[in-house]
Design an enzyme around this catalytic site. Structure first.
Site, PDB file in Angstrom:
ATOM      1  N   GLN A 174      -3.727  -6.387  -0.553  1.00  0.00           N
ATOM      2  CA  GLN A 174      -3.671  -7.508  -1.495  1.00  0.00           C
ATOM      3  C   GLN A 174      -2.909  -8.702  -0.935  1.00  0.00           C
ATOM      4  O   GLN A 174      -3.002  -9.806  -1.489  1.00  0.00           O
ATOM      5  CB  GLN A 174      -3.036  -7.059  -2.817  1.00  0.00           C
ATOM      6  CG  GLN A 174      -1.569  -6.684  -2.719  1.00  0.00           C
ATOM      7  CD  GLN A 174      -1.012  -6.155  -4.027  1.00  0.00           C
ATOM      8  OE1 GLN A 174      -1.173  -5.000  -4.366  1.00  0.00           O
ATOM      9  NE2 GLN A 174      -0.334  -7.024  -4.773  1.00  0.00           N
TER      10      GLN A 174
ATOM     11  N   ASN B 282      -2.812   2.970  -2.445  1.00  0.00           N
ATOM     12  CA  ASN B 282      -2.122   1.699  -2.663  1.00  0.00           C
ATOM     13  C   ASN B 282      -2.964   0.571  -2.065  1.00  0.00           C
ATOM     14  O   ASN B 282      -3.997   0.831  -1.430  1.00  0.00           O
ATOM     15  CB  ASN B 282      -0.723   1.764  -2.027  1.00  0.00           C
ATOM     16  CG  ASN B 282       0.231   0.743  -2.618  1.00  0.00           C
ATOM     17  OD1 ASN B 282      -0.158  -0.124  -3.410  1.00  0.00           O
ATOM     18  ND2 ASN B 282       1.493   0.816  -2.230  1.00  0.00           N
TER      19      ASN B 282
ATOM     20  N   CYS C 272      -2.384  -6.544  -7.875  1.00  0.00           N
ATOM     21  CA  CYS C 272      -2.509  -5.096  -7.769  1.00  0.00           C
ATOM     22  C   CYS C 272      -3.422  -4.543  -8.855  1.00  0.00           C
ATOM     23  O   CYS C 272      -4.186  -3.608  -8.634  1.00  0.00           O
ATOM     24  CB  CYS C 272      -1.124  -4.465  -7.892  1.00  0.00           C
ATOM     25  SG  CYS C 272      -0.298  -4.851  -9.452  1.00  0.00           S
TER      26      CYS C 272
ATOM     27  N   HIS D  63       3.590  -2.065 -10.992  1.00  0.00           N
ATOM     28  CA  HIS D  63       2.578  -2.025  -9.933  1.00  0.00           C
ATOM     29  C   HIS D  63       1.400  -1.158 -10.381  1.00  0.00           C
ATOM     30  O   HIS D  63       1.595  -0.129 -11.022  1.00  0.00           O
ATOM     31  CB  HIS D  63       3.207  -1.460  -8.659  1.00  0.00           C
ATOM     32  CG  HIS D  63       2.345  -1.584  -7.439  1.00  0.00           C
ATOM     33  ND1 HIS D  63       1.616  -2.716  -7.141  1.00  0.00           N
ATOM     34  CD2 HIS D  63       2.095  -0.723  -6.425  1.00  0.00           C
ATOM     35  CE1 HIS D  63       0.963  -2.534  -6.004  1.00  0.00           C
ATOM     36  NE2 HIS D  63       1.229  -1.330  -5.554  1.00  0.00           N
TER      37      HIS D  63
END
Ligand SMILES: *[C@@H]1O[C@H](CO)[C@@H](O)[C@H](O)[C@H]1NC(C)=O
Length: 347
Positions: free
Chosen positions: A147, A311, A153, A290
């Site tokens: 990102q 992630n 996110c 997140h």
């Protein structure tokens, strides 16, 4: 007699060798110490070129070097403790203080959500789940994305879950567009790089009747105006989304056993910033900041239960972009709040 003398000679030689070895090892230890303190500047230089980092002026560089040095020292002190189940490592965040790092996470607080929670949970009656699952092995997970400096996110998390359900229902793994969400999902609560929520992203994809591909609407890591031509070119669609009942790792298990699931976590700790491998056991709190995606679960070689989490910080963070987070902890919220606000799209 001969034996006595040869013993004496042997002892003297041994003693001399021991003394020589002692001097040699003291010297090399000293050399190692000297190297580690003088080379930290070199390591900073190497790290800068590796991550393409440039500083505006000498003062900025000196400030960043001091932060880098403190982080390196703290990481090395942590790793020298052999009792931990996870390791920390230098990564792209190595010249940021933990406060600066925290400021980058931009999940909108769940209190800000205007979404009314879906009352159904289709996996509530699931009674048997496999002992482990890795949706990557089933071809339902696209490669790790990054990102960058944009706080979206939430878009990466929602897209990964949408990619997963699309593969499970159509048989096709298609990398989908986060940028479409960043640029076009702006009429509600979501605010591109300034933050958003996965459920809002699902809502947008439903109302828009689909989402286009990554290649058709590529990621720019910045807010842009909506490209409505690309927006109308749908590559995948979802019918709805459901929230996993909050604060139940059992409910989360039933869900992840069936599809990749969007989860919100508290990713603000120093240990999370520099996680580099192993089963993460904290420290972290439950201030969700997140959005990531649970793409499996399992048990490690040394018997630790974990969630496998994708992630969106590139492959240089964690285990090639993934983190294994401890599963079935005492707190009902789950580690770092992973069981507090999970949801998945439905096809
Ligand atoms: C689960 O089982 C109960 C009892 O049979 C039923 O009422 C409920 O609708 C089921 N839930 C789902 C999601 O199928």
């Amino acid at each position: 007699m001969a034996n006595y003398y040869s013993n004496k000679i042997f002892q003297s030689i041994t003693l001399a060798l021991v003394v020589l070895f002692g001097i040699w090892s003291l010297e090399s230890n000293a050399r190692i110490l000297e190297d580690s303190s003088s080379s930290i500047r070199e390591r900073h230089e190497q790290w800068m070129s590796q991550h393409g980092r440039f500083y505006e002026d000498f003062n900025e560089k000196e400030l960043r070097f001091q932060i880098f040095k403190e982080n390196v020292e703290r990481i090395e002190a942590f790793n020298s403790d052999g009792n931990k189940s996870y390791k920390l490592g230098i990564n792209q965040f190595a010249d940021l203080t933990n406060d600066e790092f925290k400021g980058r996470n931009k999940l909108k607080g769940h209190l800000c959500s205007s979404i009314t929670r879906a009352p159904t949970f289709r996996y509530e009656n699931v009674s048997v789940v496999p002992p482990s699952i890795d949706w990557r092995q089933k071809g339902a997970v696209t490669p790790i994305k990054n990102q960058g400096q944009c706080g979206c996110c939430w878009a990466f998390s929602a897209v990964a879950a949408t990619e997963g359900i699309t593969k499970l229902t159509t048989g096709k793994l298609i990398s989908l567009s986060e940028q479409e969400l960043v640029d076009c999902d702006t009429k509600g609560v979501d605010q591109g790089c300034e933050g958003g929520l996965m459920d809002n992203a699902f809502k947008f994809i439903i109302q828009n009747k689909g989402l286009t591909t990554e290649s058709n609407y590529p990621y720019t890591a910045s807010d842009g105006t909506c490209n409505s031509k690309a927006e109308s070119n749908h590559a995948a669609a979802i019918r709805g989304f459901e929230d996993v009942p909050a604060n139940s790792e059992t409910a989360l298990l039933k869900s992840v056993a069936n599809q990749p699931v969007s989860v919100a976590i508290d990713a603000s700790s120093f240990d999370f910033q520099f996680y580099s491998g192993g089963v993460f056991t904290g420290s972290c709190g439950t201030s969700l900041d997140h959005g990531v995606t649970a793409v499996g679960y399992g048990v490690s070689g040394d018997g630790k239960k974990y969630w496998l989490v994708k992630n969106s910080w590139g492959e240089s963070w964690g285990e090639q972009g993934y983190i294994r987070m401890q599963r079935d902890v005492a707190a009902k919220e789950g580690l770092c709040g992973i069981a507090m606000q999970a949801s998945y799209p439905t096809a």
